[in-house]
Design an enzyme around this catalytic site. Sequence first.
Site, mmCIF file in Angstrom:
data_model
loop_
_atom_site.group_PDB
_atom_site.id
_atom_site.type_symbol
_atom_site.label_atom_id
_atom_site.label_comp_id
_atom_site.label_asym_id
_atom_site.label_seq_id
_atom_site.Cartn_x
_atom_site.Cartn_y
_atom_site.Cartn_z
ATOM 1 N N ASN A 112 39.430 82.421 21.626
ATOM 2 C CA ASN A 112 40.235 81.502 20.812
ATOM 3 C C ASN A 112 41.086 82.204 19.768
ATOM 4 O O ASN A 112 41.999 81.596 19.189
ATOM 5 C CB ASN A 112 39.350 80.464 20.130
ATOM 6 C CG ASN A 112 38.830 79.398 21.075
ATOM 7 O OD1 ASN A 112 37.807 78.763 20.811
ATOM 8 N ND2 ASN A 112 39.505 79.201 22.206
ATOM 9 N N ASP A 158 35.624 70.094 24.494
ATOM 10 C CA ASP A 158 36.980 70.373 24.973
ATOM 11 C C ASP A 158 37.840 69.117 24.901
ATOM 12 O O ASP A 158 37.345 67.998 25.107
ATOM 13 C CB ASP A 158 36.907 70.881 26.421
ATOM 14 C CG ASP A 158 38.208 71.508 26.885
ATOM 15 O OD1 ASP A 158 39.033 71.879 26.035
ATOM 16 O OD2 ASP A 158 38.394 71.621 28.111
#
Length: 241
Positions: A68, A20
């Site tokens: 996503n 991340d």
Amino acid sequence: MTQPDLDRSRLPEHVGIIMDGNGRWAGQRGLPRNAGHEHGEIALFDTVEGALEIGLRWLTVYAFSTENWKRPPGEVRFLMNFNRDLLLRRADDLDERQVRVRFIGRRGRPMPRRLVEMMEDTERRTARHGRMTLQIAFNYGGRAELVDAARQLAVEAAEGRLRPDRISAKSLQARLYEPEAPDVDLLVRTSGEQRLSNFLLWEAAYAELVFTETLWPDFDRHTLFAAVAEYQRRARRFGRV
């Protein structure tokens, strides 16, 4: 933290990493978000080298989640093409290092067929290796994995191949995307966020969680070693006292 500081007899068998912070890394430098993903490739392969250096057997990284797809279309297209090209660039390196590569996640639409074909080719090329298994979670979601496993159980029960009263935790685990994978011992998330984000929900039920402020493009083998050292300081009880 250096590699010799680690106790080789107490390594986690399976490490999961939520990669991340690519976008924030790029934003801090005035760069487009995609530049963070490009630099994240360097971080990933230094981490793989570090995992091999200390003798980890399983490493799973979160590359693209089922959520996503909600990102801007341009970024999604970039990630599809980037990961296709990444396999072209890096498959030989992983093969030479005797790393078995596995992809976990859904492979149907909207996944590009060419990317799926390359993923499957990489799996075939590296299937014989046993030095380490690198699992790449792509179009993956922990809930989706459990739904798919439950759906398979339901089909088998409806066809009379499985008695519903014989379904157990072991039955469900056998129908996960990679049934051979051991439970996750250590789960690392970068960028300071402290949540699982639908990653390996079943496999990480008893994982030790380590959160680091390091943004993913700045992650490397030494950050991995520090996370493993933190894991080795923990007392794992699994419900016992």
